[in-house]
Design a protein around this motif. Structure first.
Motif, PDB file in Angstrom:
ATOM      1  N   SER A  78       2.450   1.661  -3.416  1.00 61.25           N
ATOM      2  CA  SER A  78       1.361   2.189  -4.399  1.00 61.25           C
ATOM      3  C   SER A  78       1.126   3.368  -4.210  1.00 61.25           C
ATOM      4  O   SER A  78       0.874   4.554  -5.085  1.00 61.25           O
ATOM      5  N   LYS A 113       0.858  -1.097   0.081  1.00 56.84           N
ATOM      6  CA  LYS A 113      -0.061  -0.066   0.086  1.00 56.84           C
ATOM      7  C   LYS A 113       0.826   0.912  -0.111  1.00 56.84           C
ATOM      8  O   LYS A 113       0.797   2.079  -0.652  1.00 56.84           O
ATOM      9  N   ILE A 155       6.648  -2.746  -7.456  1.00 53.95           N
ATOM     10  CA  ILE A 155       6.254  -3.034  -6.205  1.00 53.95           C
ATOM     11  C   ILE A 155       6.721  -4.650  -5.906  1.00 53.95           C
ATOM     12  O   ILE A 155       7.183  -4.843  -4.904  1.00 53.95           O
ATOM     13  N   MET A 200      -2.137  -5.748  -4.196  1.00 48.27           N
ATOM     14  CA  MET A 200      -2.361  -4.404  -4.566  1.00 48.27           C
ATOM     15  C   MET A 200      -4.000  -4.169  -4.624  1.00 48.27           C
ATOM     16  O   MET A 200      -4.484  -3.235  -4.045  1.00 48.27           O
ATOM     17  N   ARG A 238       2.939  -2.400 -10.579  1.00 44.62           N
ATOM     18  CA  ARG A 238       3.049  -3.666 -10.008  1.00 44.62           C
ATOM     19  C   ARG A 238       4.605  -4.200 -10.266  1.00 44.62           C
ATOM     20  O   ARG A 238       4.932  -4.935  -9.338  1.00 44.62           O
TER      21      ARG A 238
END
Length: 326
Positions: A257, A254, A266, A281, A263
């Motif tokens: 993001s 989180k 991350i 996500m 993505r």
């Protein structure tokens, strides 16, 4: 991987290969394919295998200098030696000085230091391939190909359901597919009911489903999943620890993001499979950062209470799930 496949197809091999990364299945597959292609089956005179951090570099160099016995090449395979993290400088110097044209090296490692001397030497003299965890689209295409090879069919939504259930480890995926093929031996179409009937849910996916149910305030499903794990003899404190890890990963995802990462980035920064990162996500959107932090604190407090004997482990986890899903 395209370059590796081309070399295997043409038989024009580089003298040195380094295969590294977290996808054990791919490393194993390419290792076996190269060995089969480069030395005749049963040729123990011209094939040598070294494994582990105690590999003797001097012994390797002596062997590398030995001409193959009535064969085109000598192949030496190294696995998990750690040379690409430390201790490989002597081997790098030997490779730089020029190894015999008849000697070929294949290195298989989990991690490498790209700043290291051996890595740079192999990059200059041979070919390096990173075999990392595959993304969702690649896994779906790969599974679809395996299903077609068996002359069977499975819809894309059901393939996604299958991957959600069995996880992203390619070795495990192949084993679960084999079970599916046997279960559906007399049918051409595989459906999700077959997946539920025969495939084993990975515990990490089971825990993710629990957290998902908690986030949806579906208390009954969350508790049912917990009781399923208890029936499978999973220790309550291990379940709590895995749930806590899920919340930590959600918090991390989180935050990343929120900082604007996609993505792929991350997944890399959080140490997650890209497929898993996508699921996290989506789930993380249901929580506020402060809410996730509070859940982690309560989990740690509950663990302390169990260790000091204030509450039993089974009841502690049950109360944790009830509170978070209320």
């Amino acid at each position: 991987m395209k370059s590796l496949n081309e070399d295997l197809k043409t038989g024009q091999f580089k003298q040195i290969y380094l295969l590294y990364g977290q996808e054990a299945y791919l490393k194993k597959q390419y290792k076996e394919r190269f060995i089969k292609a480069m030395v005749p089956e049963g040729d123990t005179m011209n094939y040598s295998y070294y494994e582990g951090k105690k590999t003797d570099i001097k012994e390797v160099i002596d062997l590398a200098e030995t001409l193959p016995f009535f064969a085109e090449r000598r192949l030496i395979v190294f696995e998990d030696t750690g040379f690409f993290k430390s201790g490989g400088n002597d081997l790098a110097d030997y490779i730089s000085s020029g190894i015999p044209e008849t000697t070929f090296f294949i290195f298989i490692e989990n991690e490498v230091d790209k700043r290291g001397k051996l890595y740079k030497t192999v990059k200059a003299k041979g070919h390096i391939a990173e075999l990392a965890a595959q993304d969702e689209n690649t896994l779906r295409k790969w599974v679809s190909g395996l299903i077609r090879k068996e002359k069977k069919e499975m819809s894309q939504p059901d393939i996604a359901y299958f991957l959600n259930k069995v996880g992203t480890d390619m070795e495990n995926i192949t084993k679960e597919l084999e079970k599916l093929f046997c279960y559906c031996l007399d049918r051409n179409v595989i459906v999700r009911e077959d997946v539920d009937a025969i495939c084993v849910t990975q515990i990490t996916n089971h825990i993710f489903d629990m957290v998902n149910a908690v986030a949806a305030k579906d208390q009954k499903r969350a508790l049912d999943l917990y009781y399923d794990l208890l029936a499978l003899k999973e220790p309550p404190m291990r379940i709590l620890a895995l749930m806590s890890k899920e919340y930590r990963d959600l918090f991390h995802v989180k935050e990343l993001s929120r900082q604007g990462y996609g993505r792929k980035d991350i997944a890399s920064k959080a140490g997650l499979h890209p497929f898993v990162a996508g699921k996290y996500m989506d789930l993380a959107k249901r929580f506020q950062p402060g809410e996730l932090r509070k859940v982690m604190e309560e989990s740690a407090d509950l663990e302390q209470r169990v260790k000091t004997g204030l509450i039993t482990d089974t009841l502690a986890v049950e109360l944790f799930i009830v509170k978070q899903s209320a």
